[in-house]
Design an enzyme around this catalytic site. Structure first.
Site, mmCIF file in Angstrom:
data_model
loop_
_atom_site.group_PDB
_atom_site.id
_atom_site.type_symbol
_atom_site.label_atom_id
_atom_site.label_comp_id
_atom_site.label_asym_id
_atom_site.label_seq_id
_atom_site.Cartn_x
_atom_site.Cartn_y
_atom_site.Cartn_z
ATOM 1 N N ASP A 32 0.885 -1.046 0.220
ATOM 2 C CA ASP A 32 -0.212 0.217 -0.284
ATOM 3 C C ASP A 32 1.184 1.226 -0.179
ATOM 4 O OD1 ASP A 32 0.554 -1.160 2.299
ATOM 5 O OD2 ASP A 32 -0.778 0.116 3.836
ATOM 6 N N GLU A 42 10.717 -3.928 12.809
ATOM 7 C CA GLU A 42 12.034 -3.015 11.683
ATOM 8 C C GLU A 42 13.766 -3.235 12.652
ATOM 9 O OE1 GLU A 42 9.767 -1.731 12.613
ATOM 10 O OE2 GLU A 42 8.616 -1.348 10.542
#
Ligand code: UDP
Ligand code: MN
Length: 242
Positions: free
Chosen positions: A107, A190
């Site tokens: 997205d 992350e």
């Protein structure tokens, strides 16, 4: 031809899936020597997605990696896209020998100039991501050509407070780290992954996008659509429905 760029894209079934992947595929079709790893959070691959991938003419793999039940049942923030990305890493370990990989959610919005930048990655590179967190930007801070820290609206004790779209890694570097993987820990995906690349320290980061002065990736989010009538997937280019 340049070394391959492996783009690892988690995706899942929803009304926005085909439009998001259409937009993203049309970006990647402008990039040389891309190998797109599209990994669905589903038990079976969605036919409409396979058809879309075939039509792009891109080199691709269409894989599946469902989120484990225990995380799906969890209330609150879920580790979205983690089993998909780990499946992508597994594919790279089994099939790739050189080039660079990048985690690119379905997205987000990517400037094609980003891909020429991440090709330069020798080990681990980083660069700004726009529309990210309450600060509107997530980026390494470079002052007088020197790295001084991270700008991000959610530091949260992270060693690497960056967005998923804000770094790229060389395949050779990954292959030297057989235990590197992404943790199922919402908000720390992350950081967990980058820490798993140890030995690797912030001072070793390669800064791209003109020393982090240009935004080439944006963390765009599409408003959720709630069609009041059942979605007719025939309109999405496939008559043989899943
Ligand atoms: N995703 C997934 N399963 C889910 C929710 C999300 O595979 O149940 C994928 C999604 O397609 C995207 C990535 O994981 O590529 C991150 O999800 P999302 O964009 O919803 O996260 P956000 O941008 O809101 O942090
Ligand atoms: Mn997103």
């Amino acid at each position: 031809t340049p070394e391959p760029l492996y783009i690892i894209t988690p995706t899942y079934r929803r009304p926005e899936q085909i439009p998001e992947l259409t937009r993203m595929s049309h970006t990647l079709m402008l990039v040389k020597n891309v190998h797109w790893l599209v990994i669905e959070d589903a038990a079976v691959a969605t036919k409409q997605v396979t058809r879309l991938l075939e039509r792009t003419g891109l080199k691709f793999e269409h894989l599946t990696a469902p989120m484990p039940e225990k995380y799906k049942q969890k209330k609150g923030a879920k580790p979205r896209g983690v089993s998909n990305r780990n499946r992508g890493l597994q594919w790279i370990r089994a099939n790739a020998t050189d080039g660079v990989f990048y985690f690119a959610d379905d997205d987000n919005t990517y400037d094609i100039a980003l891909f020429d930048e991440i090709r330069k990655t020798k080990r681990v590179s980083m660069f700004p991501v726009g529309l990210c967190t309450k600060f509107g930007l997530s980026s390494p801070i470079i002052k007088n050509e020197k790295f001084v820290g991270f700008y991000d609206g959610w530091i949260a004790g992270r060693k690497f407070p960056v967005d998923m779209a804000g770094f790229a890694v060389s395949v050779k570097f990954l292959l030297q780290r057989p235990n590197a993987s992404m943790p199922f820990k919402a908000g720390y995906e992350e950081d967990g992954f980058l820490k798993s690349l140890a030995p690797f320290e912030p001072k070793e980061i390669e800064f791209l996008a003109d020393n982090c002065t240009r935004v080439l990736a944006w963390h765009t989010q599409t408003k959720k659509n709630e069609p009041s009538a059942p979605l007719d997937m025939k309109l999405y280019g496939e008559t043989n429905l899943v």
